[in-house]
Write a protein that holds these residues in place. Structure first.
Motif, mmCIF file in Angstrom:
data_model
loop_
_atom_site.group_PDB
_atom_site.id
_atom_site.type_symbol
_atom_site.label_atom_id
_atom_site.label_comp_id
_atom_site.label_asym_id
_atom_site.label_seq_id
_atom_site.Cartn_x
_atom_site.Cartn_y
_atom_site.Cartn_z
ATOM 1 N N TYR A 74 -8.004 34.927 -112.232
ATOM 2 C CA TYR A 74 -9.553 35.174 -111.666
ATOM 3 C C TYR A 74 -10.683 35.289 -112.830
ATOM 4 O O TYR A 74 -11.684 34.676 -112.893
ATOM 5 C CB TYR A 74 -9.661 36.246 -110.503
ATOM 6 C CG TYR A 74 -10.982 36.514 -110.038
ATOM 7 C CD1 TYR A 74 -11.295 35.790 -108.664
ATOM 8 C CD2 TYR A 74 -12.156 37.518 -110.656
ATOM 9 C CE1 TYR A 74 -12.483 36.099 -108.269
ATOM 10 C CE2 TYR A 74 -13.339 37.554 -109.998
ATOM 11 C CZ TYR A 74 -13.510 36.939 -108.836
ATOM 12 O OH TYR A 74 -14.904 37.236 -108.186
ATOM 13 N N ASN A 75 -10.183 36.195 -113.877
ATOM 14 C CA ASN A 75 -11.261 36.435 -114.879
ATOM 15 C C ASN A 75 -11.260 35.020 -115.718
ATOM 16 O O ASN A 75 -12.175 34.667 -116.526
ATOM 17 C CB ASN A 75 -10.839 37.768 -115.527
ATOM 18 C CG ASN A 75 -11.010 39.023 -114.706
ATOM 19 O OD1 ASN A 75 -12.007 38.987 -113.985
ATOM 20 N ND2 ASN A 75 -10.368 40.100 -115.047
ATOM 21 N N ARG A 76 -10.331 34.473 -115.896
ATOM 22 C CA ARG A 76 -10.240 33.174 -116.713
ATOM 23 C C ARG A 76 -10.905 32.036 -116.457
ATOM 24 O O ARG A 76 -11.491 31.509 -116.997
ATOM 25 C CB ARG A 76 -8.577 32.875 -116.697
ATOM 26 C CG ARG A 76 -8.410 31.753 -117.965
ATOM 27 C CD ARG A 76 -7.022 31.627 -118.196
ATOM 28 N NE ARG A 76 -6.104 32.773 -118.830
ATOM 29 C CZ ARG A 76 -4.697 32.812 -118.947
ATOM 30 N NH1 ARG A 76 -4.027 31.933 -118.652
ATOM 31 N NH2 ARG A 76 -4.313 33.657 -119.556
ATOM 32 N N SER A 121 -2.521 38.878 -120.230
ATOM 33 C CA SER A 121 -3.580 38.017 -120.383
ATOM 34 C C SER A 121 -3.530 36.911 -121.368
ATOM 35 O O SER A 121 -4.271 35.840 -121.430
ATOM 36 C CB SER A 121 -4.832 39.085 -120.922
ATOM 37 O OG SER A 121 -4.358 39.370 -122.121
ATOM 38 N N SER A 164 -5.797 38.841 -111.009
ATOM 39 C CA SER A 164 -6.823 39.158 -111.616
ATOM 40 C C SER A 164 -7.088 38.336 -113.106
ATOM 41 O O SER A 164 -8.252 38.284 -113.332
ATOM 42 C CB SER A 164 -6.590 40.784 -112.116
ATOM 43 O OG SER A 164 -7.955 41.192 -112.540
ATOM 44 N N TRP A 208 -13.233 32.368 -113.220
ATOM 45 C CA TRP A 208 -14.254 32.609 -112.586
ATOM 46 C C TRP A 208 -15.668 31.916 -112.962
ATOM 47 O O TRP A 208 -16.569 31.222 -112.427
ATOM 48 C CB TRP A 208 -14.468 34.089 -112.243
ATOM 49 C CG TRP A 208 -15.846 34.431 -111.727
ATOM 50 C CD1 TRP A 208 -16.968 34.880 -112.241
ATOM 51 C CD2 TRP A 208 -16.217 34.273 -110.331
ATOM 52 N NE1 TRP A 208 -18.065 35.193 -111.251
ATOM 53 C CE2 TRP A 208 -17.357 34.868 -110.067
ATOM 54 C CE3 TRP A 208 -15.636 33.914 -109.278
ATOM 55 C CZ2 TRP A 208 -18.305 34.866 -108.909
ATOM 56 C CZ3 TRP A 208 -16.307 34.083 -107.972
ATOM 57 C CH2 TRP A 208 -17.385 34.520 -107.759
#
Length: 185
Positions: A28-30, A5, A25, A32
């Protein structure tokens, strides 16, 4: 070694190209939430915004082996969202056009038979009124309206003056117009 991360977007993208679902992932989380916000502002629909962002990430995953970053990942993903939003606009416009065409053709189809019947009825009424005219007046009217001849041509064909032709036409049209308007009252 840094936690995944904490890695840069470019490092994560390189890992993504090696099929790292964890790197995907993290990206994506960073991104979205940021992309969703931008998409919502542009599309004014939560559902369309979510779908657009989802399409962007699906495209990134599906084309990970063929994609090479020319600039930063942030630039790449921003451009991908921009083009997805443009595609959404085009799709909306197309849907509206198709919907309008369907609605228009449906309303035309619904009324076309009635219009045709009304027109046929009016033609029968006009024919009944033309038959009531004196013979020469009737001939002048038919040559003008049914054959499409000009006043000059009718005058030459019937061997009468142009003023007489105009008089017969005026009389015929007054008779038809006066009696047709009574039918619609």
């Amino acid at each position: 070694m840094l936690a995944l991360s904490e890695e840069s977007d470019e490092v994560l993208f390189d890992l993504l190209k090696e099929d790292s679902e964890r790197a995907f992932s993290v990206l994506y989380n960073r991104y979205w939430e940021k992309l969703l916000e931008i998409a919502y502002i542009k599309l004014q629909s939560q559902e369309d915004a979510e779908e657009a962002v989802q399409q962007v990430f699906m495209r990134i995953w599906n084309s990970r082996h063929q994609t090479f970053l020319k600039y930063t990942f942030r630039t790449y993903i921003s451009a991908a969202l921009k083009y997805t939003i443009y595609a959404n606009y085009a799709q909306r416009k197309k849907r509206k056009a198709i919907s309008f065409e369907d609605e228009l053709s449906h309303s035309l189809a619904d009324n076309s038979t009635q219009h045709w019947l009304d027109f046929a009825q009016i033609r029968v009424e006009i024919e009944n009124l033309v038959v009531q005219l004196p013979e020469k007046c009737q001939m002048v009217y038919r040559l003008s309206r049914e054959e499409g001849l000009s006043v000059k041509e009718i005058s030459a064909n019937m061997d009468i003056s142009e003023k007489t032709v105009e008089g017969h036409l005026t009389k015929a049209l007054k008779h038809i117009k006066g009696n047709l308007s009574m039918l619609f009252m």
